[in-house]
Design a protein around this motif. Structure first.
Motif: not given
Length: 763
Positions: A439, A524, A624
């Motif tokens: 991320s 992620l 992110a």
């Protein structure tokens, strides 16, 4: 009022009621309000509940009225009279009889509800209907209550403000067992948090009794509540969330909420770190999110920083997950904030980017050293306080001991740029550029098994025990980058929001020239991730712009300019040389002559990504700071996509029928995208028998019809290619075609990811 309505309703003539359906909708549209008012008078009479004739007349008239309203789209014109009749039903008994049969007034309410439900997205109608709809929630009729809940849920999507004043009633209905209304609470929380906060403990207690979709909506409520930064809510939420983290169904959603809380109240999570550690070890795919929580707590003060770092460092040394870069960035952020933990030379550790294990070992040794030094300092301070006669010479001895115990990080060659390193000149056929991004944009990672032998030796020599001192290589590339470092970094950051950086790149020969095979994965890797086990693969006929993009990205990750001897540069140069035409510029010359890619090259890259529908399944997450798949960017849609039998999208499309080359026609069919299949019926209705479905795992690509083939009859067409057949479909408009394309691409990626997981599990 139309004369036939006047006759049927005035004389309650059941024999003529059916004739109303022979009239055109436009012919009776002007009479509908008067007819509704007359029905209200009839249904309010004292004998209505026992008069079967009157009930039948009213039922037929309401059916005709609601049909005409739907066909003429005149709901707003007649809404007041329709809602007035609906409201009048509340004055009568609505509870089903012992036979579970609706009362006459419950039937009226149900028929009107169906008409209003079809117009949930019209604010003027909603403004009239919602205050009445909430009253039905507590009238003892489960079917009506369920229908009202459906309506209120849809209204919450379109116009949540209208529901805010009724939050207390909605919460009480939920606590009485109407869990469907949980989906309303996240939408109204910002307007009316107090009623929800008062009952939050009771709402959380329902978790174990709820179905999975309702559990998800309860967690969505907590996420919205967490964003308001209310301490009393946080105190109630955290123990509940930690307690449900072991449930793999929702643990990624729960961690998102905890990360939100960690952003402003990290101390509240400190006592739960041991439990989080246990869960991280049990579910390795959550380590990226756990690292962010540990990082937030570690920033509170130096004591907590020292307690958080061992977990982060231990996970950095583990090869059972792919979150090394986010771990490294969290560790670096903490040690930059509290520089005394690692000492002044700590920066060199984070430049050892070719071996996470080596970095972890160095960090472990340095943490142990500084801890020992800290313990000695505390012991010395205590001894001084007790004896008060320690000489200053003893302090000098301690200081000199510190120097001997510390690790001299400057002795390590972090980028492999020592004099004894030979330039990279191996065979590039097997060369691969690997970038395990998570991320945060991350540091390049070269896997040794992919390296030519000469490079493998150099790679393996580079251990924490290396003693050669770093030497600045003032080659032309280094000097050029040094002059433009700030511009390069700023450019790379902005470019990275528009164009993704591949996780892996290989150069392959094709018939005409070589091509770049680019692999993209999600950073992620959440529970419903589309690309945690598989990759989005892109074949590019123009490799060099991609290589330059990767080069700029690599430079943006390092605080110092890269040189031609840097290992990441050597790999990129090898890829470049594989694509290089005879007599063309070398890699370093090309990078210096054109620091940034030409705009036309970037436009072409962007256009290619659009053509292969990359942006259907990936998007840049500002939160992110990285590219994530559709599911990880939209976790609230994961339940719908992953619910068996739940349609992701459905509706009518036209399919191209080809009998002979010169006869082509379009046939309208009803399509449903659900699970691993695109289902389509033989006819226009969803009730027609199924035809053979398209298995999504067999789909090779989904594309818009090429512009050269487009004419006025194909503005909305797209094609689906399987391993043995192709299909051409046309939507009602371009917007609808885009919706279908994105949903199909997401579902195809989901099906292939599921297949990859099953294969991995089997192996």
């Amino acid at each position: 009022m139309h004369q036939l309505f006047r006759l049927v309703l005035g004389q309650k003539d059941l024999s003529r009621a059916g004739d109303l359906f022979s009239l055109d909708d436009s012919e009776i549209e002007g009479s509908l309000t008067e007819a509704l008012e007359q029905i209200k008078i009839i249904s309010s009479s004292s004998d209505y509940q026992t008069n079967n004739n009157d009930q039948a007349v009213v039922e037929i008239c309401i059916t005709r009225i609601t049909t005409a309203i739907r066909e003429t789209e005149s709901i707003e014109k007649h809404a007041k009279a329709l809602v007035g009749l609906w409201d009048s039903c509340l004055e009568h008994n609505l509870r089903p009889s012992g036979k579970d049969e609706d009362t006459p007034h419950a039937k009226i309410a149900s028929d009107i509800m169906s008409c209003i439900l079809q117009n949930y997205n019209r604010p003027p109608v909603m403004a009239l209907a919602i205050p009445i709809a909430v009253k039905f929630l507590h009238r003892g009729n489960k079917e009506l209550c369920r229908n009202m809940s459906n309506y209120l849920s849809l209204a919450a999507i379109t116009k949540a403000d209208l529901l805010a004043d009724h939050t207390e009633v909605i919460v009480k209905s939920i606590l009485q067992g109407n869990a469907m209304l949980l989906r309303v609470l996240p939408a109204v929380y910002d307007k009316q948090p107090q009623p929800i906060n008062r009952h939050l403990t009771e709402l959380l207690a329902l978790m174990s009794q709820l179905e999975q979709p309702e559990q998800y909506h309860l967690l969505r409520l907590l996420h919205v509540a967490a964003k308001r930064k209310q301490p009393e809510v946080v105190q109630k939420c955290i123990p509940f969330l930690i307690g449900h983290l072991k449930d793999s169904t929702h643990n990624d959603v729960i961690l998102s909420i905890l990360i939100e809380i960690a952003g402003y109240e990290p101390v509240a999570l400190n006592s739960f770190l041991p439990m989080l550690k246990e869960i991280a070890e049990r579910f390795p795919y959550l380590i990226g999110q756990m690292a962010r929580i540990y990082g937030a707590v570690g920033h509170v003060d130096e004591e907590r920083a020292r307690s958080c770092l061992p977990f982060l460092v231990s996970q950095l040394a583990s090869m059972e997950h792919s979150f090394h870069h986010i771990l490294l960035l969290e560790i670096k952020s903490i040690t930059d904030t509290f520089s005394s933990i690692l000492g002044p030379q700590s920066r060199d550790i984070f430049r050892m980017s070719n071996s996470f294990t080596a970095i972890a070992k160095l960090l472990t040794r340095q943490l142990e050293t500084t801890k020992a030094r800290s313990d000695r300092s505390k012991s010395l301070a205590l001894h001084t306080a007790l004896t008060n006669d320690l000489s200053s010479e003893d302090g000098e001895v301690v200081e000199s001991g510190d120097t001997r115990a510390s690790i001299s990080l400057s002795e390590i060659d972090p980028l492999g740029q020592g004099h004894d390193r030979s330039p990279f000149k191996g065979d590039t056929d097997g060369s691969q550029l690997i970038n395990s991004s998570v991320s945060h944009p991350s540091i390049i990672h070269i896997e040794s098994e992919n390296l030519p032998e000469t490079v493998k030796e150099n790679y393996q020599e580079e251990t924490p025990d290396t003693t050669s001192r770093p030497v600045e290589y003032h080659d032309k590339l280094y000097l050029h980058l040094k002059e433009n470092l700030s511009k390069v970094k700023a450019y790379a950051v902005e470019m990275g929001k528009k164009i993704p950086v591949p996780d892996q790149c290989t150069i392959e020969d094709s018939v005409r020239s070589c091509v770049a095979k680019l692999f993209f994965t999600c950073s992620l890797k959440g529970h419903y991730c589309l690309y945690s086990k598989s990759s989005f693969i892109l074949i590019s006929q123009e490799p060099q712009p991609w290589i330059q993009i990767m080069f700029l990205f690599q430079q943006s990750l390092f605080p110092e300019p890269l040189s031609i001897q840097s290992r990441s540069v050597q790999f990129l140069r090898a890829l470049w040389e594989k694509t290089q035409a005879e007599g063309a510029h070398s890699f370093e010359t090309a990078m210096m002559e054109s620091t940034f890619p030409q705009q036309k090259d970037l436009d072409q890259v962007q256009l290619h990504l659009e053509e292969v529908r990359f942006f259907d399944v990936f998007g840049f997450s500002e939160a992110a700071g990285a590219w994530q798949c559709f599911m990880c960017n939209n976790p609230e849609k994961a339940t719908v996509v992953n619910q068996d039998g739940q349609p992701l999208i459905e509706g009518k499309l036209k399919e191209k029928q080809v009998r002979w080359k010169f006869i082509k026609r379009w046939k309208t069919r009803y399509f449903t995208l659900a699970g691993n299949q695109l289902l389509f019926q033989k006819g226009k209705s969803k009730d027609d028998p199924d035809d053979s479905p398209i298995e999504l795992s067999k789909v090779q690509s989904v594309k818009v019809v090429a512009k050269k083939r487009r004419d006025r009859s194909l503005p909305r067409a797209f094609e689906i290619f399987t391993d043995n057949k192709s299909y051409v479909f046309k939507a009602k408009d371009e917007k609808n075609a885009e919706e279908w394309l994105q949903c199909i691409n997401v579902a195809v990626a989901q099906a292939k990811e599921r297949e990859s997981r099953e294969v991995t599990t089997y192996l």
